[in-house]
Design a protein around this motif. Sequence first.
Motif, PDB file in Angstrom:
ATOM      1  N   THR A  45      44.620  85.049  23.696  1.00  0.00           N
ATOM      2  CA  THR A  45      45.282  86.259  24.203  1.00  0.00           C
ATOM      3  C   THR A  45      46.593  85.966  24.917  1.00  0.00           C
ATOM      4  O   THR A  45      47.236  86.876  25.414  1.00  0.00           O
ATOM      5  CB  THR A  45      44.350  87.017  25.171  1.00  0.00           C
ATOM      6  N   GLY A  46      47.000  84.714  24.990  1.00  0.00           N
ATOM      7  CA  GLY A  46      48.268  84.366  25.625  1.00  0.00           C
ATOM      8  C   GLY A  46      48.085  83.471  26.840  1.00  0.00           C
ATOM      9  O   GLY A  46      47.086  82.758  26.970  1.00  0.00           O
ATOM     10  N   LEU A  47      49.037  83.548  27.758  1.00  0.00           N
ATOM     11  CA  LEU A  47      49.060  82.695  28.936  1.00  0.00           C
ATOM     12  C   LEU A  47      47.925  83.046  29.902  1.00  0.00           C
ATOM     13  O   LEU A  47      47.760  84.198  30.289  1.00  0.00           O
ATOM     14  CB  LEU A  47      50.405  82.843  29.660  1.00  0.00           C
ATOM     15  N   LEU A  48      47.131  82.044  30.261  1.00  0.00           N
ATOM     16  CA  LEU A  48      46.052  82.238  31.238  1.00  0.00           C
ATOM     17  C   LEU A  48      46.477  81.799  32.628  1.00  0.00           C
ATOM     18  O   LEU A  48      46.144  82.437  33.618  1.00  0.00           O
ATOM     19  CB  LEU A  48      44.799  81.463  30.815  1.00  0.00           C
ATOM     20  N   ALA A  49      47.200  80.677  32.712  1.00  0.00           N
ATOM     21  CA  ALA A  49      47.638  80.176  34.011  1.00  0.00           C
ATOM     22  C   ALA A  49      48.819  79.229  33.837  1.00  0.00           C
ATOM     23  O   ALA A  49      48.928  78.537  32.836  1.00  0.00           O
ATOM     24  CB  ALA A  49      46.511  79.439  34.719  1.00  0.00           C
ATOM     25  N   ARG A  50      49.683  79.236  34.827  1.00  0.00           N
ATOM     26  CA  ARG A  50      50.786  78.284  34.890  1.00  0.00           C
ATOM     27  C   ARG A  50      50.534  77.384  36.091  1.00  0.00           C
ATOM     28  O   ARG A  50      50.322  77.865  37.203  1.00  0.00           O
ATOM     29  CB  ARG A  50      52.108  79.023  35.035  1.00  0.00           C
ATOM     30  N   LEU A  51      50.522  76.086  35.865  1.00  0.00           N
ATOM     31  CA  LEU A  51      50.244  75.109  36.907  1.00  0.00           C
ATOM     32  C   LEU A  51      51.515  74.334  37.223  1.00  0.00           C
ATOM     33  O   LEU A  51      52.262  73.975  36.321  1.00  0.00           O
ATOM     34  CB  LEU A  51      49.182  74.111  36.441  1.00  0.00           C
ATOM     35  N   ARG A  52      51.742  74.094  38.491  1.00  0.00           N
ATOM     36  CA  ARG A  52      52.874  73.265  38.901  1.00  0.00           C
ATOM     37  C   ARG A  52      52.338  72.154  39.779  1.00  0.00           C
ATOM     38  O   ARG A  52      51.671  72.402  40.780  1.00  0.00           O
ATOM     39  CB  ARG A  52      53.898  74.086  39.656  1.00  0.00           C
ATOM     40  N   ARG A  53      52.603  70.936  39.381  1.00  0.00           N
ATOM     41  CA  ARG A  53      52.168  69.766  40.144  1.00  0.00           C
ATOM     42  C   ARG A  53      53.217  69.475  41.207  1.00  0.00           C
ATOM     43  O   ARG A  53      54.384  69.283  40.904  1.00  0.00           O
ATOM     44  CB  ARG A  53      52.011  68.569  39.212  1.00  0.00           C
ATOM     45  N   ARG A  54      52.805  69.484  42.459  1.00  0.00           N
ATOM     46  CA  ARG A  54      53.696  69.200  43.586  1.00  0.00           C
ATOM     47  C   ARG A  54      53.269  67.895  44.234  1.00  0.00           C
ATOM     48  O   ARG A  54      52.079  67.628  44.366  1.00  0.00           O
ATOM     49  CB  ARG A  54      53.611  70.312  44.626  1.00  0.00           C
ATOM     50  N   VAL A  55      54.232  67.130  44.644  1.00  0.00           N
ATOM     51  CA  VAL A  55      53.949  65.884  45.343  1.00  0.00           C
ATOM     52  C   VAL A  55      54.544  65.992  46.744  1.00  0.00           C
ATOM     53  O   VAL A  55      55.714  66.312  46.907  1.00  0.00           O
ATOM     54  CB  VAL A  55      54.541  64.666  44.601  1.00  0.00           C
ATOM     55  N   GLN A  56      53.691  65.760  47.729  1.00  0.00           N
ATOM     56  CA  GLN A  56      54.122  65.846  49.122  1.00  0.00           C
ATOM     57  C   GLN A  56      53.661  64.569  49.817  1.00  0.00           C
ATOM     58  O   GLN A  56      52.471  64.373  50.046  1.00  0.00           O
ATOM     59  CB  GLN A  56      53.512  67.077  49.779  1.00  0.00           C
ATOM     60  N   GLY A  57      54.598  63.686  50.124  1.00  0.00           N
ATOM     61  CA  GLY A  57      54.225  62.399  50.690  1.00  0.00           C
ATOM     62  C   GLY A  57      53.476  61.584  49.645  1.00  0.00           C
ATOM     63  O   GLY A  57      53.946  61.394  48.533  1.00  0.00           O
ATOM     64  N   THR A  58      52.296  61.133  50.004  1.00  0.00           N
ATOM     65  CA  THR A  58      51.481  60.360  49.056  1.00  0.00           C
ATOM     66  C   THR A  58      50.443  61.219  48.352  1.00  0.00           C
ATOM     67  O   THR A  58      49.707  60.723  47.504  1.00  0.00           O
ATOM     68  CB  THR A  58      50.775  59.212  49.789  1.00  0.00           C
ATOM     69  N   ALA A  59      50.360  62.493  48.710  1.00  0.00           N
ATOM     70  CA  ALA A  59      49.343  63.385  48.131  1.00  0.00           C
ATOM     71  C   ALA A  59      49.988  64.372  47.175  1.00  0.00           C
ATOM     72  O   ALA A  59      51.074  64.881  47.411  1.00  0.00           O
ATOM     73  CB  ALA A  59      48.603  64.133  49.229  1.00  0.00           C
ATOM     74  N   GLY A  60      49.294  64.643  46.073  1.00  0.00           N
ATOM     75  CA  GLY A  60      49.743  65.650  45.132  1.00  0.00           C
ATOM     76  C   GLY A  60      48.806  66.842  45.161  1.00  0.00           C
ATOM     77  O   GLY A  60      47.639  66.708  45.525  1.00  0.00           O
ATOM     78  N   PHE A  61      49.320  68.011  44.827  1.00  0.00           N
ATOM     79  CA  PHE A  61      48.459  69.185  44.744  1.00  0.00           C
ATOM     80  C   PHE A  61      48.987  70.108  43.657  1.00  0.00           C
ATOM     81  O   PHE A  61      50.099  69.965  43.187  1.00  0.00           O
ATOM     82  CB  PHE A  61      48.380  69.905  46.096  1.00  0.00           C
ATOM     83  N   TRP A  62      48.141  71.048  43.224  1.00  0.00           N
ATOM     84  CA  TRP A  62      48.478  72.001  42.175  1.00  0.00           C
ATOM     85  C   TRP A  62      48.770  73.371  42.766  1.00  0.00           C
ATOM     86  O   TRP A  62      48.025  73.859  43.604  1.00  0.00           O
ATOM     87  CB  TRP A  62      47.325  72.150  41.195  1.00  0.00           C
ATOM     88  N   GLN A  63      49.833  73.991  42.327  1.00  0.00           N
ATOM     89  CA  GLN A  63      50.122  75.393  42.626  1.00  0.00           C
ATOM     90  C   GLN A  63      49.776  76.149  41.335  1.00  0.00           C
ATOM     91  O   GLN A  63      50.289  75.816  40.263  1.00  0.00           O
ATOM     92  CB  GLN A  63      51.593  75.579  42.971  1.00  0.00           C
ATOM     93  N   ILE A  64      48.902  77.142  41.436  1.00  0.00           N
ATOM     94  CA  ILE A  64      48.434  77.860  40.248  1.00  0.00           C
ATOM     95  C   ILE A  64      48.900  79.306  40.308  1.00  0.00           C
ATOM     96  O   ILE A  64      48.658  80.005  41.295  1.00  0.00           O
ATOM     97  CB  ILE A  64      46.894  77.813  40.145  1.00  0.00           C
ATOM     98  N   ASN A  65      49.561  79.759  39.240  1.00  0.00           N
ATOM     99  CA  ASN A  65      49.999  81.142  39.122  1.00  0.00           C
ATOM    100  C   ASN A  65      49.364  81.747  37.886  1.00  0.00           C
ATOM    101  O   ASN A  65      49.316  81.095  36.852  1.00  0.00           O
ATOM    102  CB  ASN A  65      51.525  81.219  38.970  1.00  0.00           C
TER     103      ASN A  65
END
Length: 66
Positions: A45-65
């Motif tokens: 049906t198309g786009l379900l989610a857009r993920l952006r990988r962010r790196v802050q210091g030594t830790a990474g995290f995901w921003q989900i839209n």
Amino acid sequence: MSTLAVTVTYKCGSVARFDVPDVGTALVVAEINLDEGTAEITGETGLLARLRRRVQGTAGFWQINP
């Protein structure tokens, strides 16, 4: 069984597409293949989610839209 796809856009601009069976696997594929950049999870049906990988210091995290 419906198939999802993960499209990974690397920081350098290159793109890779992976077919996956479910959302859990899609997240694992994105985690393994992307240190920093974006990924999109798409289904029939198309786009379900857009993920952006962010790196802050030594830790990474995901921003989900949606």
